[in-house]
Design a protein around this motif. Structure first.
Motif, short mmCIF file in Angstrom:
data_model
loop_
_atom_site.label_atom_id
_atom_site.label_comp_id
_atom_site.label_asym_id
_atom_site.label_seq_id
_atom_site.Cartn_x
_atom_site.Cartn_y
_atom_site.Cartn_z
N LEU A 130 7.15 -8.31 -1.25
CA LEU A 130 7.70 -6.99 -1.00
C LEU A 130 9.19 -7.11 -0.75
O LEU A 130 9.62 -7.92 0.07
CB LEU A 130 7.02 -6.35 0.21
N THR A 131 9.97 -6.32 -1.45
CA THR A 131 11.41 -6.29 -1.26
C THR A 131 11.79 -4.96 -0.63
O THR A 131 11.50 -3.90 -1.19
CB THR A 131 12.16 -6.44 -2.61
N ASP A 154 -3.66 -4.87 -5.12
CA ASP A 154 -4.63 -4.57 -4.07
C ASP A 154 -4.03 -3.74 -2.93
O ASP A 154 -4.71 -3.48 -1.94
CB ASP A 154 -5.20 -5.86 -3.48
N ILE A 155 -2.79 -3.32 -3.06
CA ILE A 155 -2.13 -2.54 -2.02
C ILE A 155 -1.88 -1.13 -2.55
O ILE A 155 -1.20 -0.95 -3.57
CB ILE A 155 -0.78 -3.18 -1.61
N SER A 156 -2.44 -0.13 -1.86
CA SER A 156 -2.21 1.26 -2.28
C SER A 156 -1.07 1.90 -1.50
O SER A 156 -0.31 2.70 -2.05
CB SER A 156 -3.48 2.09 -2.11
N ARG A 157 -0.98 1.57 -0.22
CA ARG A 157 0.11 2.13 0.58
C ARG A 157 0.38 1.27 1.79
O ARG A 157 -0.46 0.49 2.23
CB ARG A 157 -0.17 3.57 0.99
N ILE A 158 1.59 1.46 2.31
CA ILE A 158 2.03 0.79 3.53
C ILE A 158 2.65 1.87 4.40
O ILE A 158 3.45 2.69 3.93
CB ILE A 158 3.07 -0.31 3.21
N ALA A 218 7.72 -4.47 -5.44
CA ALA A 218 6.49 -5.17 -5.06
C ALA A 218 6.07 -5.98 -6.28
O ALA A 218 5.68 -5.41 -7.29
CB ALA A 218 5.40 -4.19 -4.65
N ALA A 219 6.21 -7.30 -6.18
CA ALA A 219 5.96 -8.16 -7.33
C ALA A 219 4.95 -9.25 -6.97
O ALA A 219 5.05 -9.87 -5.91
CB ALA A 219 7.26 -8.80 -7.81
N ASN A 220 3.99 -9.46 -7.87
CA ASN A 220 3.03 -10.53 -7.67
C ASN A 220 3.72 -11.87 -7.80
O ASN A 220 4.60 -12.05 -8.64
CB ASN A 220 1.89 -10.42 -8.69
N THR A 271 8.28 1.90 -5.90
CA THR A 271 7.17 1.17 -6.47
C THR A 271 5.95 2.05 -6.60
O THR A 271 5.95 3.21 -6.19
CB THR A 271 6.80 -0.04 -5.59
N GLU A 272 4.88 1.49 -7.14
CA GLU A 272 3.60 2.18 -7.23
C GLU A 272 2.97 2.30 -5.83
O GLU A 272 2.10 3.14 -5.60
CB GLU A 272 2.64 1.41 -8.14
#
Length: 143
Positions: free
Chosen positions: A46-47, A104-108, A36-38, A137-138
């Motif tokens: 998202l990869t 800004d993303i904690s989980r998916i 997950a890269a800005n 990722t985090e």
């Protein structure tokens, strides 16, 4: 002598159970959130790594996912399309969330299967029942 026989039987049963478990583990469809890269524009790329070990070829595989912010609020629901995946195939797929930073993303979570179609056009049910998720990722990723 009885102890050796019992030990041999238990060892054989353990090997058989392990072999069956390993075979079951291979008969899965896995999705890994690999990165997950800005992006330069402030979004998040998202990869995902998708691997089909189901024993069947897939014509189309799409998952509906929910994206949560740091406060645990769902910020969007979207469909991620992984396309066709032959049995044994691994595919890397990129998805850009143009207006949301990765921080800004904690989980998916995988909310549902949007489409899971076998190569012959028939629907398949193992895309969710056989799904294994992971994240490097985090961002937490799961079902």
């Amino acid at each position: 002598m009885v102890f050796r026989t019992l030990s041999a039987v238990l060892l054989a049963a353990s090997v058989a159970a392990f072999g069956a478990a390993a075979q079951d583990a291979d008969a899965k469809f896995s999705l890994e959130l690999n990165n997950a890269a800005n992006t330069d524009t402030g979004g998040c790329r998202l990869t995902y790594v998708a691997t089909n070990r189901s024993g069947q070829d897939l014509a189309k595989t799409d998952y509906q996912v929910g994206v949560f912010n740091a406060e645990g609020v769902v910020t969007r629901i979207l469909v991620l399309g992984f396309g066709a995946l032959t049995n044994g195939k691994t595919r890397i797929v990129l998805f850009d969330l143009g207006d949301q930073s990765c921080t800004d993303i904690s989980r998916i979570i995988v909310n549902d299967v949007a489409e899971c179609t076998l190569a012959d056009g028939q629907p398949a049910d193992f895309c969710l029942t056989g799904l294994v998720t992971s994240s490097r990722t985090e961002v937490q990723f799961g079902i």
